[in-house]
Design a protein around this motif. Structure first.
Motif, PDB file in Angstrom:
ATOM      1  N   LEU A 253      34.053  35.611  20.431  1.00 43.14           N
ATOM      2  CA  LEU A 253      35.207  36.203  19.833  1.00 43.14           C
ATOM      3  C   LEU A 253      35.301  37.593  21.224  1.00 43.14           C
ATOM      4  CD1 LEU A 253      37.882  36.055  18.872  1.00 43.14           C
ATOM      5  CD2 LEU A 253      37.884  37.486  17.064  1.00 43.14           C
ATOM      6  N   VAL A 254      36.614  37.162  22.224  1.00 42.32           N
ATOM      7  CA  VAL A 254      37.275  37.726  23.033  1.00 42.32           C
ATOM      8  C   VAL A 254      39.027  38.654  22.427  1.00 42.32           C
ATOM      9  CG1 VAL A 254      37.433  38.461  25.193  1.00 42.32           C
ATOM     10  CG2 VAL A 254      35.916  37.643  24.589  1.00 42.32           C
ATOM     11  N   ILE A 255      38.706  40.217  22.644  1.00 40.51           N
ATOM     12  CA  ILE A 255      40.421  39.894  21.630  1.00 40.51           C
ATOM     13  C   ILE A 255      40.621  41.020  22.999  1.00 40.51           C
ATOM     14  CG2 ILE A 255      41.711  40.773  20.294  1.00 40.51           C
ATOM     15  CD1 ILE A 255      39.891  40.600  18.368  1.00 40.51           C
ATOM     16  N   LYS A 256      41.952  40.780  23.965  1.00 43.75           N
ATOM     17  CA  LYS A 256      42.486  40.907  24.994  1.00 43.75           C
ATOM     18  C   LYS A 256      43.847  41.220  25.016  1.00 43.75           C
ATOM     19  CE  LYS A 256      39.008  41.828  28.045  1.00 43.75           C
ATOM     20  NZ  LYS A 256      38.187  42.104  28.314  1.00 43.75           N
ATOM     21  N   ASN A 257      45.117  41.832  25.579  1.00 46.26           N
ATOM     22  CA  ASN A 257      46.176  42.387  26.226  1.00 46.26           C
ATOM     23  C   ASN A 257      46.689  41.568  26.674  1.00 46.26           C
ATOM     24  OD1 ASN A 257      45.934  43.687  28.224  1.00 46.26           O
ATOM     25  ND2 ASN A 257      46.199  45.226  27.372  1.00 46.26           N
ATOM     26  N   VAL A 258      47.707  41.347  27.005  1.00 52.23           N
ATOM     27  CA  VAL A 258      48.684  40.150  28.476  1.00 52.23           C
ATOM     28  C   VAL A 258      48.143  39.891  29.267  1.00 52.23           C
ATOM     29  CG1 VAL A 258      50.667  38.808  28.827  1.00 52.23           C
ATOM     30  CG2 VAL A 258      50.646  39.381  26.424  1.00 52.23           C
ATOM     31  N   ALA A 259      47.896  41.660  30.079  1.00 51.37           N
ATOM     32  CA  ALA A 259      48.142  41.745  31.481  1.00 51.37           C
ATOM     33  C   ALA A 259      46.183  41.356  31.561  1.00 51.37           C
ATOM     34  CB  ALA A 259      48.539  42.821  31.075  1.00 51.37           C
ATOM     35  N   ASP A 260      45.292  42.018  30.280  1.00 51.28           N
ATOM     36  CA  ASP A 260      44.071  41.689  30.202  1.00 51.28           C
ATOM     37  C   ASP A 260      42.919  40.861  30.032  1.00 51.28           C
ATOM     38  OD1 ASP A 260      43.452  44.914  31.364  1.00 51.28           O
ATOM     39  OD2 ASP A 260      43.094  45.143  28.266  1.00 51.28           O
ATOM     40  N   SER A 261      43.776  39.884  29.807  1.00 57.13           N
ATOM     41  CA  SER A 261      43.392  38.612  29.776  1.00 57.13           C
ATOM     42  C   SER A 261      44.251  37.553  30.982  1.00 57.13           C
ATOM     43  CB  SER A 261      44.974  37.626  28.637  1.00 57.13           C
ATOM     44  OG  SER A 261      44.015  38.043  27.067  1.00 57.13           O
ATOM     45  N   ILE A 262      45.117  37.644  31.619  1.00 54.67           N
ATOM     46  CA  ILE A 262      44.807  37.187  32.814  1.00 54.67           C
ATOM     47  C   ILE A 262      44.087  37.291  33.614  1.00 54.67           C
ATOM     48  CG2 ILE A 262      47.516  36.916  35.026  1.00 54.67           C
ATOM     49  CD1 ILE A 262      49.619  37.452  32.449  1.00 54.67           C
ATOM     50  N   ARG A 263      44.457  38.687  33.906  1.00 52.54           N
ATOM     51  CA  ARG A 263      43.247  39.362  34.914  1.00 52.54           C
ATOM     52  C   ARG A 263      41.524  38.673  34.190  1.00 52.54           C
ATOM     53  NH1 ARG A 263      39.161  42.625  34.347  1.00 52.54           N
ATOM     54  NH2 ARG A 263      40.066  43.843  32.564  1.00 52.54           N
ATOM     55  N   VAL A 264      41.594  38.918  33.365  1.00 53.48           N
ATOM     56  CA  VAL A 264      39.780  38.702  33.338  1.00 53.48           C
ATOM     57  C   VAL A 264      39.979  36.492  33.544  1.00 53.48           C
ATOM     58  CG1 VAL A 264      38.428  37.482  31.373  1.00 53.48           C
ATOM     59  CG2 VAL A 264      39.739  39.628  31.636  1.00 53.48           C
ATOM     60  N   ILE A 265      41.097  35.682  32.777  1.00 55.41           N
ATOM     61  CA  ILE A 265      41.253  34.388  33.563  1.00 55.41           C
ATOM     62  C   ILE A 265      41.274  34.402  34.705  1.00 55.41           C
ATOM     63  CG2 ILE A 265      42.036  32.597  33.083  1.00 55.41           C
ATOM     64  CD1 ILE A 265      42.989  33.551  30.311  1.00 55.41           C
ATOM     65  N   ASN A 266      42.176  35.041  35.467  1.00 57.50           N
ATOM     66  CA  ASN A 266      42.306  34.829  37.724  1.00 57.50           C
ATOM     67  C   ASN A 266      40.948  35.518  38.033  1.00 57.50           C
ATOM     68  OD1 ASN A 266      43.982  33.361  36.982  1.00 57.50           O
ATOM     69  ND2 ASN A 266      45.183  35.577  36.815  1.00 57.50           N
ATOM     70  N   SER A 267      39.896  36.658  37.085  1.00 58.76           N
ATOM     71  CA  SER A 267      38.645  36.718  38.157  1.00 58.76           C
ATOM     72  C   SER A 267      37.744  35.604  37.943  1.00 58.76           C
ATOM     73  CB  SER A 267      38.219  37.933  37.126  1.00 58.76           C
ATOM     74  OG  SER A 267      37.284  37.770  36.196  1.00 58.76           O
TER      75      SER A 267
END
Length: 156
Positions: free
Chosen positions: A56-70
């Motif tokens: 389980l990973v919980i992130k805000n929107v900006a960090d979610s986008i950054r992590v997925i795109n990385s």
């Protein structure tokens, strides 16, 4: 690999934590929510609801986008859940996700338009949903993996 992006105001519960996670063979759930991270009590409850054997990973929107795109999440069968249409739409635009399951949104004083028995939307949310559809994104209503997908355009 992203298996599913779902909007569900309850985040992790029986349908998402058991049925959807198993159906998708998901090994990681990403909760994308700015609001949840500001609510310590609800955050604790969500963490306790995590299915066994699933990261389980919980992130805000900006960090979610950054992590997925990385590419860091590429090794997982990723199930993304958010409780807000706009969070989902930001992920779709920011990460190239083409479809979204509109699972459950509770009716409120503002959310008076029932798109099905489980998904309510406000006037502003309907306008945003229409805009996403007009931009070519696939939005569909589906409560459980065993029920049929319904194209949201049929309900607008």
């Amino acid at each position: 690999m992203i298996e599913l992006l779902r909007v569900d105001h309850r985040l992790i519960h029986g349908q998402t934590g058991v049925f959807w996670t198993a159906h998708l063979h998901a090994d990681c759930i990403l909760i994308c929510s700015d609001r949840l991270l500001q609510d310590p009590v609800r955050l604790s409850a969500v963490k306790l609801s995590k299915p066994m054997g699933v990261k389980l990973v919980i992130k805000n929107v900006a960090d979610s986008i950054r992590v997925i795109n990385s590419g860091v999440t590429d090794k997982y069968k990723l199930f993304i859940i958010t409780e807000d249409n706009e969070y989902a739409f930001a992920l779709m635009r920011g990460c190239g996700i083409k479809s979204c399951n509109l699972g459950s949104m509770m009716p409120t004083k503002e959310r008076t338009h029932m798109l099905n028995e489980a998904f309510a939307a406000s006037d502003d949310e309907l306008a945003s949903i229409r805009k996403m559809v007009d931009e070519g994104y696939e939005l569909y209503l589906q409560k459980l993996p065993t029920t049929a997908k319904v194209d949201v355009r049929e309900k607008l």
